[in-house]
Structure formats: structure tokens, C-alpha cells
Design an enzyme around this catalytic site. Structure first.
Site, PDB file in Angstrom:
ATOM      1  CG  HIS A  46      -2.197  -0.762   1.010  1.00 49.35           C
ATOM      2  ND1 HIS A  46      -3.172  -0.344   0.130  1.00 49.35           N
ATOM      3  CD2 HIS A  46      -2.641  -1.922   1.556  1.00 49.35           C
ATOM      4  CE1 HIS A  46      -4.177  -1.203   0.146  1.00 49.35           C
ATOM      5  NE2 HIS A  46      -3.886  -2.178   1.001  1.00 49.35           N
ATOM      6  CB  THR A  61       4.383  -9.516 -12.234  1.00 50.46           C
ATOM      7  OG1 THR A  61       3.452 -10.484 -11.785  1.00 50.46           O
ATOM      8  CG2 THR A  61       3.657  -8.314 -12.816  1.00 50.46           C
ATOM      9  CG  LEU A  72       4.650 -11.730  -8.095  1.00 51.28           C
ATOM     10  CD1 LEU A  72       4.048 -10.433  -7.587  1.00 51.28           C
ATOM     11  CD2 LEU A  72       5.336 -12.484  -6.966  1.00 51.28           C
TER      12      LEU A  72
END
Length: 453
Positions: free
Chosen positions: A247, A415, A417
Site C-alpha cells: 500500500h 510479473t 508472481l
């Protein structure tokens, strides 16, 4: 000496030991009194009848005249055919009638020679009782009574006389105690084992039942619950930290993209600004996937529920099939059934979806998904007919941020992931995942998940 408390395992073993010892001691004390082969007093009703019989014989001897042995012979032969036998001796133990050798009588005379306290004792199947006083003239004769013992030997006598039966009887008596002890020991052990299996499946739940039972297991259960709580807090804290970092990274990244857009507006398009914007976009995509991973994993072990394969994956497969059609490709999957699966639904759906979307992305025109239930596990294979992955890199594609050096590189927009998220989710559900070469020519990913009983 301090005695162990019965709430402990050693205390229960100690209690069983002393209970067994007390049973043995009581048996040694009581069995001789119950064994008819040892000398006992005669029950009162029977004693009274025998004494009255001795008095009747004394009265008949007083009325009759003749040789004593001849008159006694009549009494000794009177009830022999009925299983009774009378014996007469002098007070010195000399046998008057009947004549002949009688080992049982001679042995009994040495132990019971007072008419004031008659006794009885069993010799084989022959019960000897006496002596009883028979007054005769100025002297007193002693009468002994022998009768055939028609009753079967007592149960414990038969057991003691036969070693094999004694062994079986001992096992029969001790088995309930041993079974109770085994149950008392294994019950908390089974609870601890089941709790450890739940932790292995990723269910970090404190079980209050572990803190009951023997003291040793109670302490082990309390320590186990403390460990589970500590792991729970550590995993949750780590996952929240990852979420917080992701975040925080989005704020400067957003400002960077805004600054890039302003620079392009003022200065116009340039390769450098385009490159900065492209890398920022990839970084934002990577952070988004990290946020997704953290959201799924935060307290995921506390969000488990029992579901089935059809409910979990049917809608996702239909969406993936539609997406493949839009790309000019065909996705085939075997029918789903209500195979029971316990776990976090979001993680399970996301895990399989990542693999299928990779196959759609890199397959040429065919994607095949196969569900194969077998015994207590479900096997899922996802195949495509694309270029596949080089053999040496098959084990590396599940590492975070790893990209294959050929077609699946940074230019493809990934990515690295997606498969890492899948691998983590499958392992959290006690499953396995591995990649291999597909018969279709591309990549085949095989997933196994345990089915709930």
C-alpha cells in the site's frame, strides 16, 4: 515417599499397579479359606446332624451286646453304597473299623483329633469330617465321616490347578485394566496427532481439548496451543506487513506516473518518458498482485470451509472458456462433480485460475483441463500446445518473479508472481504442484489436493 497424583500418567499406572497388588494379596488371603482342600470348620446345620448321628450310634451301642468290632462293622457298611463311610477310632488314633489301609483317614486324624472342634477337609473327591464323640461304656470312641464330594470343584480351584487356564484367566482379568490404561494414554495422544495434522494443513487453530487428560499430555497440549498461537500471530503479522508495504509503495508510484504524464504534456513524447511510464506500469501491476496475494493469505487459515469442486471452479472454468474463445482458442475440461474439498475458497479458485490463464495466454489454440479423483485426493492437470518451458527451468517457474528466458519474459507483460501465488496456495492446502512436458507439445501443470473424508 510422595505418591504421584492420579491426574498424571504415572499416577494412573501407579494406581493400576497398587490395585493389581491388592487383588493378588486379597486372593492369597481369601483363597485358602475358600479352598475345600484345606481344613475348615463344619457348617453349623451339618455339624448338628453329624453330632446327632453320633449320639444315635452311641444309643444303639448301649442297647446291643456283642463284640464291639462286629457291631461297629454294621455301621461302617450301612451307607457305603450311598457314597458315605463311617470310621471309628480310639482316642489315641487307633483305627477300630473298618479295617484296611486308608491314607486319607490317617492323614486327617493327625490334623483333627478333638471332638470339641470337628473339622472337614477334601481329599480328591472324598470329604472327611470329624471327629465326633461316641460314648461307649466307660470310654469314648471317635467317629469320622467320609462322603463322596459330588459338587464340581470351585471355579478358582480349577483355574489354579491348570496353568494354561490360570494364564487365560489372568489375561481376562488384566485386559480391561490394560485397555483402560491404553485408552487413557492414546486418547490425548490422538488429539495431539490430529491437531498436528491440522497445523500441517495450514489450520492454525487453538484446541482447548488438548489441555485435558493426564498432566503430562495437558502440559504438552498447552505448549502446543501456545506454539500454534505464536505461529498464527507471526504469519498474520508478516502478511499484514507485506500488505502495508504494498500500500505504501502505491502512493509514490502514483505520483511518479502523474509526474511522467505532466512531463509528456509539457515536453511531448520521448523514448525516455515512455520507458519510465512502461516500467511504472509494470511496477504497479506487480504491486497489485502482491496486494492480491497478501489479501488472500491474511488469516486465510481462519477462513477455511468445506466446499466441493463443482461449486469452487465451475464459474471460473466457464469464464476462462469464454475468454479462450475470444482469443480464437479452445478450452476443454472434464465434467466436475461434488468432490469434497476443505480450504479457503478464494485461494483455491485463484490458484487454478492462474494456471489456466497462463495456458490460454501461451498456448497456440488448445487448452485441456482434466480432473481425476482417486482414493483420497484429486488430481488436476492443465495442458497447452504452446512452446512450453525448457526442461531445466520447469522447477523454477514457481519461484516469485521468475520469468522463462524464451517466450515468457518481460516483453510478455508478466510479473512472475502468478505461479508463485498458485504454488503457495496449493501448499497451504497440503497439496502438491509440479510442471512437466505435455503430450500436446506445451506445458503441463499437475496439481494434487486432498479430498475431505
Amino acid at each position: 515417599m510422595k505418591l504421584p497424583h492420579f491426574s498424571s500418567l504415572y499416577g494412573r499406572i501407579f494406581a493400576i499397579f497398587w490395585l493389581t497388588l491388592m487383588i493378588v494379596v486379597l486372593s492369597l488371603i481369601l483363597l485358602p479359606n475358600l479352598d475345600p482342600r484345606t481344613q475348615h470348620t463344619i457348617p453349623e446345620p451339618q455339624l448338628q446332624r453329624l453330632q446327632e448321628g453320633a449320639q444315635e450310634i452311641a444309643d444303639e451301642l448301649a442297647r446291643d451286646h456283642g463284640p464291639l468290632k462286629k457291631r461297629l462293622k454294621r455301621f461302617t457298611e450301612h451307607d457305603r453304597h450311598k457314597g458315605h463311610q463311617l470310621y471309628f477310632t480310639t482316642q489315641d488314633g487307633e483305627i477300630i473299623a473298618p479295617q484296611g489301609r486308608n491314607k486319607a483317614l490317617r492323614n486327617f486324624i493327625t490334623m483333627a483329633d478333638s471332638p470339641n472342634s470337628p473339622k472337614q477337609k477334601l481329599y480328591g473327591r472324598w470329604m472327611m469330617a470329624g471327629p465326633f464323640a461316641v460314648p461307649y461304656q466307660n470310654d469314648t470312641l471317635l467317629m469320622y465321616v467320609g462322603r463322596f464330594w459330588r459338587e464340581p470343584p470351585p471355579f478358582f480351584i480349577r483355574i489354579l490347578d491348570k496353568p494354561l487356564q490360570l494364564l487365560l484367566f489372568t489375561m481376562l482379568v488384566s485386559t480391561p485394566l490394560l485397555l483402560w490404561l491404553a485408552w487413557a494414554v492414546t486418547r490425548p495422544a490422538r488429539r495431539l496427532q490430529q491437531a498436528a495434522e491440522r497445523v500441517a494443513k495450514g489450520e492454525f487453530e487453538v484446541d482447548p481439548k488438548l489441555e485435558s487428560g493426564p498432566r503430562e499430555f495437558k502440559q504438552a497440549g498447552a505448549s502446543f496451543n501456545q506454539m500454534v498461537g505464536a505461529i498464527n500471530n507471526m504469519v498474520s503479522g508478516q502478511q499484514r506487513l507485506l500488505s502495508d508495504i504494498s500500500h505504501e509503495l502505491r502512493s509514490p508510484l502514483t505520483r511518479l506516473r502523474m509526474a511522467t504524464a505532466l512531463a509528456q504534456r509539457k515536453q511531448g513524447e520521448s523514448k525516455e518518458l515512455t520507458r519510465i511510464d512502461t516500467e511504472a506500469e509494470r511496477l504497479e501491476a506487480m504491486i497489485s498482485e502482491l496486494l492480491e496475494l497478501s489479501r488472500m493469505q491474511v488469516n486465510s487459515h481462519e477462513q477455511r470451509e468445506l466446499s466441493d469442486a463443482h461449486t469452487l471452479w465451475y464459474d471460473m472454468l466457464e469464464d476462462a472458456s469464454f475468454e479462450a474463445e475470444q482469443c480464437g482458442k479452445n478450452l476443454h475440461y472434464t465434467p466436475l462433480a461434488n468432490w469434497p474439498i476443505s480450504g479457503n475458497p478464494n485461494l483455491l479458485i485463484s490458484a487454478l485460475e492462474n494456471v489456466i490463464r497462463n495456458a490460454i495466454k501461451y498456448g497456440d489454440d488448445t487448452i485441456r483441463v482434466t480432473f481425476s479423483p482417486r482414493d483420497t485426493q484429486l488430481t488436476i492437470t492443465v495442458e497447452d500446445n504452446g512452446e512450453g518451458v525448457p526442461e531445466p527451468e520447469l522447477d523454477d517457474i514457481f519461484r516469485p518473479f521468475y520469468r522463462v528466458s524464451t517466450a515468457r519474459d518481460r516483453s510478455s507483460g508478466g510479473t512472475g508472481l502468478g505461479l508463485a501465488i498458485t504454488d503457495s496456495a496449493i501448499r497451504q492446502h497440503s497439496g502438491t504442484i509440479h510442471a512437466s512436458r505435455s503430450p500436446l507439445g506445451g506445458l503441463m501443470v499437475t496439481i494434487t489436493l486432498p479430498l475431505s473424508g
